[in-house]
Enzyme design. Sequence first.
Site, mmCIF file in Angstrom:
data_model
loop_
_atom_site.group_PDB
_atom_site.id
_atom_site.type_symbol
_atom_site.label_atom_id
_atom_site.label_comp_id
_atom_site.label_asym_id
_atom_site.label_seq_id
_atom_site.Cartn_x
_atom_site.Cartn_y
_atom_site.Cartn_z
ATOM 1 N N HIS A 5 -172.972 26.744 -44.092
ATOM 2 C CA HIS A 5 -171.785 26.901 -44.950
ATOM 3 C C HIS A 5 -172.146 27.261 -46.383
ATOM 4 C CE1 HIS A 5 -170.130 25.040 -41.439
ATOM 5 N NE2 HIS A 5 -170.704 23.883 -41.698
ATOM 6 N N ARG A 6 -173.254 27.929 -46.549
ATOM 7 C CA ARG A 6 -173.716 28.334 -47.872
ATOM 8 C C ARG A 6 -173.960 27.164 -48.815
ATOM 9 N NH1 ARG A 6 -174.568 33.476 -48.107
ATOM 10 N NH2 ARG A 6 -173.486 34.774 -46.615
#
Length: 196
Positions: free
Chosen positions: A174-175
């Site tokens: 999710h970065r």
Amino acid sequence: MARAMTDDPFRLFDAWYDEAKASEPNDPNAMALATVDSAGQPSVRMVLLKGHGADGFVFYTNRDSRKAADLAAVPRAGLLFHWKSLRRQVRVEGPVTWASDAESDAYFASRGRDSQLGAWASDQSRPLDARATFEDRFAAARARFEGGAVPRPPHWGGYRVAPERIEFWQDRAHRLHERRLFVRSGDSWNEGYLYP
Ligand SMILES: Cc1cc2nc3c(=O)[nH]c(=O)nc-3n(C[C@H](O)[C@H](O)[C@H](O)COP(=O)(O)O)c2cc1C
């Protein structure tokens, strides 16, 4: 951000480097080297890491090259390792000095003979009128050192980047990437995390 050091950045580097040697398809020791010239113009190129330890990260090159001129004017550099297969990068920044003659001699002696002759033949970063000129110079170097050891050329040697900052970047889901920054403080390191 400032916390007591929980790990040694060189141990962490060694652990990541070992994993990169096992996972990268080639050149896990390839690193981008950023320098700045006297007008403040940055430039970057790949070099190979040939030694490292608490005193710094060592690469070898032609001391008449463009990067060498940059480092003579501004003796500081940035290094970047990008290990794609691991989705990791490591950034290193700090002052640069020449490796000792003994260290450069020892590494030069460990290279293959053709690489040694190539170091004599190459006028790195200078315009070349034709590929044949380089080949002629290579042949001349081969003839010159025929039957004996090839000495290290006076214009060729090592540079050591002594890290003041080392940042480890790890891809996360999710970065929410993880960035771990070590900043030298005298003989020890302050460690902290950065927002991705
Ligand atoms: C993967 C890779 C590794 C390289 N390793 C070195 C090296 O260790 N030393 C070197 O002088 N050039 C190396 N080169 C060539 C440099 O990137 C560059 O072309 C050359 O050193 C001239 O740079 P300069 O004109 O900025 O001085 C490498 C190139 C690549 C793509």
